[in-house]
Write an enzyme that holds these catalytic residues in place. Structure first.
Site, PDB file in Angstrom:
ATOM      1  N   SER A 127       1.494  -0.971  -0.126  1.00 41.01           N
ATOM      2  CA  SER A 127      -0.397   0.282  -0.206  1.00 41.01           C
ATOM      3  C   SER A 127       1.047   1.156   0.038  1.00 41.01           C
ATOM      4  CB  SER A 127      -1.239   0.073   1.067  1.00 41.01           C
ATOM      5  OG  SER A 127      -1.283  -1.117   1.317  1.00 41.01           O
ATOM      6  N   HIS A 148      -1.690  -2.342  -6.885  1.00 40.35           N
ATOM      7  CA  HIS A 148      -2.123  -2.405  -5.616  1.00 40.35           C
ATOM      8  C   HIS A 148      -3.694  -2.944  -5.615  1.00 40.35           C
ATOM      9  CE1 HIS A 148      -3.220   0.606  -2.343  1.00 40.35           C
ATOM     10  NE2 HIS A 148      -3.455  -0.279  -1.909  1.00 40.35           N
ATOM     11  N   GLU A 160      -4.508   0.254  -8.597  1.00 41.67           N
ATOM     12  CA  GLU A 160      -3.123   1.118  -8.899  1.00 41.67           C
ATOM     13  C   GLU A 160      -1.867   0.369  -9.129  1.00 41.67           C
ATOM     14  OE1 GLU A 160      -1.878   2.964  -5.068  1.00 41.67           O
ATOM     15  OE2 GLU A 160      -1.578   5.288  -6.582  1.00 41.67           O
ATOM     16  N   ASN A 198      -2.977   5.797  -1.384  1.00 38.82           N
ATOM     17  CA  ASN A 198      -2.641   6.674   0.186  1.00 38.82           C
ATOM     18  C   ASN A 198      -2.078   7.499   0.714  1.00 38.82           C
ATOM     19  OD1 ASN A 198      -4.409   3.858   0.858  1.00 38.82           O
ATOM     20  ND2 ASN A 198      -2.703   2.300   0.184  1.00 38.82           N
TER      21      ASN A 198
END
Ligand code: NAD
Length: 306
Positions: A127, A148, A160, A198
């Site tokens: 992450s 991700h 991602e 994130n």
């Protein structure tokens, strides 16, 4: 099915690994998924079975508009092999690493797969951790990148994709096509702590913890705030679903790489130290029973009264 990728390997059968393996098998890929103990593998397999069952029920209820046809369920499970032996991953064309969000164990895993002789495509579901640092321990860093997935993987449409400093064009293109073959929309990001998603999302979750910690709002009220933004699930419940241990690990990477402004609050450290990881341990900000919210965790309520 892709010409380059025929067999998929997943390491970790936790929240994310189980979802990734389920999606790969659903999309027709023979998939091997590995974790450390038989008990964890059993629990992860059960999670996959339950998820497929929910999707089959949703298919029936929606008249085929969503979910999967019930007869597909067993076929998908036959494409899945589970193991506690890393050597069983060696004939896979791509390895998707989905173990805990800590750099040390991820580096140990990547190096050990290389020592066993694996030289294929390798992606990390991290992450937040630098893809370039993880790729540095792989003998073929050009074959390494970030993939991700979003939680819960069988339902979330985006993924991602992060290029490491040395990821080759060929790897990038193959993984982008593979992402689409899994039915996921690629979202491209560069390799910097937390990438795009994130970097934006975890500071929001962390601020929500501070809002509760500082007594500005109760967990329930903090959760209601996002209804105004059209999100049915609020930040505190989201934290319990993501995993407080995972969120703390991401916040620590952001703090380490980007600066002290990203430091996680004391309340999050205390919850993790007490073993309250969220839905997966039945206790987080809330108490949970098989995914059903029972009420606020008394330890959080008491902490707020101080
Ligand atoms: N939870 C989320 O919402 C979310 C979303 C996107 C990405 N991620 C990332 O996915 C990864 C996994 O997170 P998760 O939420 O599935 O965590 P989790 O705690 O549910 O599962 C992690 C699994 O990894 C296994 N594991 C740990 N060390 C291992 C090793 N050396 N070899 C094999 N298995 C090992 C554990 O036994 C566990 O089953 C992390 O990098 C996390 O940041 C999580």
């Amino acid at each position: 099915m892709s010409t380059e990728i025929r067999k998929v390997g997943v390491v970790g059968i936790g929240l994310m690994g189980s979802g990734i393996a389920q999606v790969a098998a659903t999309r027709g890929f023979p998939t091997v998924v590995a974790d450390v103990t038989e008990e964890i593998v059993k629990r992860g397999t059960e999670r996959i079975r339950e998820s497929l069952q929910r999707l089959a029920e949703s298919h029936e209820k929606s008249g085929g508009k969503s979910g999967i046809p019930p007869q597909e369920k067993e076929k998908i499970l036959t494409r899945l092999e589970t193991t506690t032996e890393r050597a069983k991953l060696l004939d896979c064309d791509i390895l998707i690493e989905a173990i805990m969000e800590r750099e040390g164990p991820k580096i140990e895993l990547i190096s050990s797969m290389a020592e066993l002789g694996y030289r294929g495509l390798f992606v990390s579901n991290t992450s937040s951790i630098s893809i370039t640092r993880l790729a540095a321990v792989y003998p073929n860093p050009e074959k390494f990148m970030g993939m991700h997935f979003m939680n819960p993987v069988p339902l979330q449409p985006g993924c991602e994709l992060i290029r490491g400093f040395l990821t080759s064009d060929e790897t990038f293109e193959t993984v982008t096509s593979f992402c689409r073959e899994l039915g996921k929309e690629p979202i491209f990001a560069e390799d910097k702590a937390g990438f795009g998603i994130n970097r934006m999302f975890v500071p929001f979750l962390i601020e929500a913890v501070k809002v509760v910690e500082e007594g500005i709002m109760s967990c329930e009220d903090a959760d209601k705030t996002t209804l105004c933004l059209g999100h049915r699930m609020g930040p505190i419940s989201t934290l319990d679903y993501v995993g407080l241990d995972t969120t703390l690990a991401i916040a620590e990477v952001l703090e380490h790489d980007l600066g002290p402004g990203y430091k996680a609050p004391d309340l999050l450290y205390k919850l993790v130290a007490a073993g309250f990881y969220g839905v997966k341990s039945s206790k987080g900000f809330y108490l949970w029973d098989k995914g059903k919210k029972l009420g606020i965790n008394p330890a959080v309520a008491r902490y707020r009264r101080k």
